[in-house]
Design a protein around this motif. Structure first.
Motif, PDB file in Angstrom:
ATOM      1  N   PHE A  14     -24.281  19.478  15.325  1.00  0.00           N
ATOM      2  CA  PHE A  14     -22.872  19.872  15.268  1.00  0.00           C
ATOM      3  C   PHE A  14     -22.591  20.758  14.048  1.00  0.00           C
ATOM      4  CE2 PHE A  14     -18.433  19.001  13.985  1.00  0.00           C
ATOM      5  CZ  PHE A  14     -17.800  19.551  15.090  1.00  0.00           C
ATOM      6  N   LEU A  15     -23.145  20.386  12.894  1.00  0.00           N
ATOM      7  CA  LEU A  15     -22.948  21.198  11.686  1.00  0.00           C
ATOM      8  C   LEU A  15     -23.602  22.573  11.832  1.00  0.00           C
ATOM      9  CD1 LEU A  15     -23.401  18.516   8.899  1.00  0.00           C
ATOM     10  CD2 LEU A  15     -21.286  19.647   9.601  1.00  0.00           C
ATOM     11  N   PHE A  16     -24.779  22.632  12.449  1.00  0.00           N
ATOM     12  CA  PHE A  16     -25.425  23.914  12.703  1.00  0.00           C
ATOM     13  C   PHE A  16     -24.560  24.772  13.623  1.00  0.00           C
ATOM     14  CE2 PHE A  16     -28.052  26.589  15.444  1.00  0.00           C
ATOM     15  CZ  PHE A  16     -28.620  27.418  14.483  1.00  0.00           C
ATOM     16  N   TRP A  17     -23.998  24.172  14.667  1.00  0.00           N
ATOM     17  CA  TRP A  17     -23.144  24.896  15.601  1.00  0.00           C
ATOM     18  C   TRP A  17     -21.900  25.451  14.886  1.00  0.00           C
ATOM     19  CZ3 TRP A  17     -18.159  23.848  17.410  1.00  0.00           C
ATOM     20  CH2 TRP A  17     -17.727  24.671  18.456  1.00  0.00           C
ATOM     21  N   LEU A  18     -21.277  24.644  14.026  1.00  0.00           N
ATOM     22  CA  LEU A  18     -20.116  25.117  13.265  1.00  0.00           C
ATOM     23  C   LEU A  18     -20.496  26.270  12.339  1.00  0.00           C
ATOM     24  CD1 LEU A  18     -18.224  21.862  12.181  1.00  0.00           C
ATOM     25  CD2 LEU A  18     -17.494  23.574  13.833  1.00  0.00           C
ATOM     26  N   ASN A  19     -21.636  26.150  11.665  1.00  0.00           N
ATOM     27  CA  ASN A  19     -22.113  27.202  10.773  1.00  0.00           C
ATOM     28  C   ASN A  19     -22.395  28.480  11.555  1.00  0.00           C
ATOM     29  OD1 ASN A  19     -24.626  28.622   9.421  1.00  0.00           O
ATOM     30  ND2 ASN A  19     -23.503  27.552   7.801  1.00  0.00           N
ATOM     31  N   GLN A  20     -22.985  28.338  12.715  1.00  0.00           N
ATOM     32  CA  GLN A  20     -23.301  29.490  13.562  1.00  0.00           C
ATOM     33  C   GLN A  20     -22.028  30.182  14.045  1.00  0.00           C
ATOM     34  OE1 GLN A  20     -26.209  30.628  13.873  1.00  0.00           O
ATOM     35  NE2 GLN A  20     -26.146  31.972  15.623  1.00  0.00           N
ATOM     36  N   ALA A  21     -21.042  29.410  14.449  1.00  0.00           N
ATOM     37  CA  ALA A  21     -19.782  29.979  14.931  1.00  0.00           C
ATOM     38  C   ALA A  21     -19.056  30.713  13.802  1.00  0.00           C
ATOM     39  CB  ALA A  21     -18.892  28.883  15.513  1.00  0.00           C
ATOM     40  N   ALA A  22     -19.061  30.152  12.605  1.00  0.00           N
ATOM     41  CA  ALA A  22     -18.401  30.808  11.466  1.00  0.00           C
ATOM     42  C   ALA A  22     -19.110  32.106  11.110  1.00  0.00           C
ATOM     43  CB  ALA A  22     -18.379  29.867  10.258  1.00  0.00           C
ATOM     44  N   ALA A  23     -20.433  32.101  11.114  1.00  0.00           N
ATOM     45  CA  ALA A  23     -21.194  33.320  10.802  1.00  0.00           C
ATOM     46  C   ALA A  23     -20.945  34.389  11.860  1.00  0.00           C
ATOM     47  CB  ALA A  23     -22.681  33.002  10.712  1.00  0.00           C
ATOM     48  N   ARG A  24     -20.945  34.015  13.123  1.00  0.00           N
ATOM     49  CA  ARG A  24     -20.708  34.966  14.218  1.00  0.00           C
ATOM     50  C   ARG A  24     -19.327  35.606  14.093  1.00  0.00           C
ATOM     51  NH1 ARG A  24     -21.374  31.592  18.217  1.00  0.00           N
ATOM     52  NH2 ARG A  24     -19.162  31.237  18.427  1.00  0.00           N
ATOM     53  N   ASP A  25     -18.313  34.804  13.788  1.00  0.00           N
ATOM     54  CA  ASP A  25     -16.959  35.343  13.631  1.00  0.00           C
ATOM     55  C   ASP A  25     -16.867  36.302  12.446  1.00  0.00           C
ATOM     56  OD1 ASP A  25     -16.106  33.928  15.840  1.00  0.00           O
ATOM     57  OD2 ASP A  25     -15.241  32.292  14.668  1.00  0.00           O
ATOM     58  N   LYS A  26     -17.493  35.937  11.336  1.00  0.00           N
ATOM     59  CA  LYS A  26     -17.466  36.800  10.151  1.00  0.00           C
ATOM     60  C   LYS A  26     -18.195  38.111  10.417  1.00  0.00           C
ATOM     61  CE  LYS A  26     -18.113  36.804   5.237  1.00  0.00           C
ATOM     62  NZ  LYS A  26     -18.173  35.974   4.065  1.00  0.00           N
ATOM     63  N   VAL A  27     -19.341  38.039  11.086  1.00  0.00           N
ATOM     64  CA  VAL A  27     -20.104  39.249  11.410  1.00  0.00           C
ATOM     65  C   VAL A  27     -19.304  40.147  12.344  1.00  0.00           C
ATOM     66  CG1 VAL A  27     -22.135  40.052  12.682  1.00  0.00           C
ATOM     67  CG2 VAL A  27     -22.369  38.285  10.948  1.00  0.00           C
ATOM     68  N   ARG A  28     -18.678  39.570  13.365  1.00  0.00           N
ATOM     69  CA  ARG A  28     -17.877  40.364  14.304  1.00  0.00           C
ATOM     70  C   ARG A  28     -16.728  41.055  13.574  1.00  0.00           C
ATOM     71  NH1 ARG A  28     -16.133  36.645  17.628  1.00  0.00           N
ATOM     72  NH2 ARG A  28     -17.882  36.806  19.045  1.00  0.00           N
ATOM     73  N   GLN A  29     -16.028  40.328  12.727  1.00  0.00           N
ATOM     74  CA  GLN A  29     -14.894  40.895  11.987  1.00  0.00           C
ATOM     75  C   GLN A  29     -15.355  42.013  11.051  1.00  0.00           C
ATOM     76  OE1 GLN A  29     -13.037  38.063   9.385  1.00  0.00           O
ATOM     77  NE2 GLN A  29     -11.311  39.380   8.928  1.00  0.00           N
ATOM     78  N   THR A  30     -16.451  41.806  10.342  1.00  0.00           N
ATOM     79  CA  THR A  30     -16.964  42.824   9.420  1.00  0.00           C
ATOM     80  C   THR A  30     -17.429  44.056  10.174  1.00  0.00           C
ATOM     81  OG1 THR A  30     -17.629  41.098   7.876  1.00  0.00           O
ATOM     82  CG2 THR A  30     -18.610  43.269   7.568  1.00  0.00           C
ATOM     83  N   ALA A  31     -18.155  43.866  11.262  1.00  0.00           N
ATOM     84  CA  ALA A  31     -18.634  45.003  12.057  1.00  0.00           C
ATOM     85  C   ALA A  31     -17.460  45.812  12.597  1.00  0.00           C
ATOM     86  CB  ALA A  31     -19.515  44.520  13.199  1.00  0.00           C
ATOM     87  N   ARG A  32     -16.447  45.133  13.086  1.00  0.00           N
ATOM     88  CA  ARG A  32     -15.263  45.828  13.610  1.00  0.00           C
ATOM     89  C   ARG A  32     -14.578  46.625  12.505  1.00  0.00           C
ATOM     90  NH1 ARG A  32     -11.900  41.748  14.601  1.00  0.00           N
ATOM     91  NH2 ARG A  32     -13.006  41.149  16.487  1.00  0.00           N
TER      92      ARG A  32
END
Length: 108
Positions: A14-32
């Protein structure tokens, strides 16, 4: 004893999934954001994970993730980009234009 081990494993997943979701959102926002600053179009508002590894960052183990995305210039052709995230920090974006590769270093 097995129940405790199972609960610990579920908590780590569960903690890995939360970490992965936060990283994905940050990467998407930065790339945009960076793509729009370069007067390019971030296509489909999506990124795709290419790899995940564990590397050291500032003396600590951290996830090193690589994502890909698509962008377009004014000619309306799809081009690819890569973005790296190390320890929750976006470190580099690469834009693969038709005639050259553009590197944007954000953090070292």
């Amino acid at each position: 004893m097995q129940e405790l081990l199972l609960l610990t494993l579920i908590a780590f997943i569960f903690l890995f999934w939360l970490n992965q979701a936060a990283a994905r959102d940050k990467v998407r926002q930065t790339a945009r954001h960076v793509t729009l600053q370069k007067n390019l179009v971030f296509l489909d508002d999506s990124i795709m994970m290419r790899s995940i590894r564990v590397k050291t960052r500032l003396g600590k183990l951290a996830f090193f993730r690589t994502f890909s995305f698509e962008f377009s210039d004014t000619e309306a052709q799809r081009m690819h980009g890569m973005i790296t995230c190390h320890g929750g920090i976006v470190t580099e974006i690469q834009y693969f234009h038709t005639d050259h590769i553009e590197n944007v270093t954000l953090h070292s």
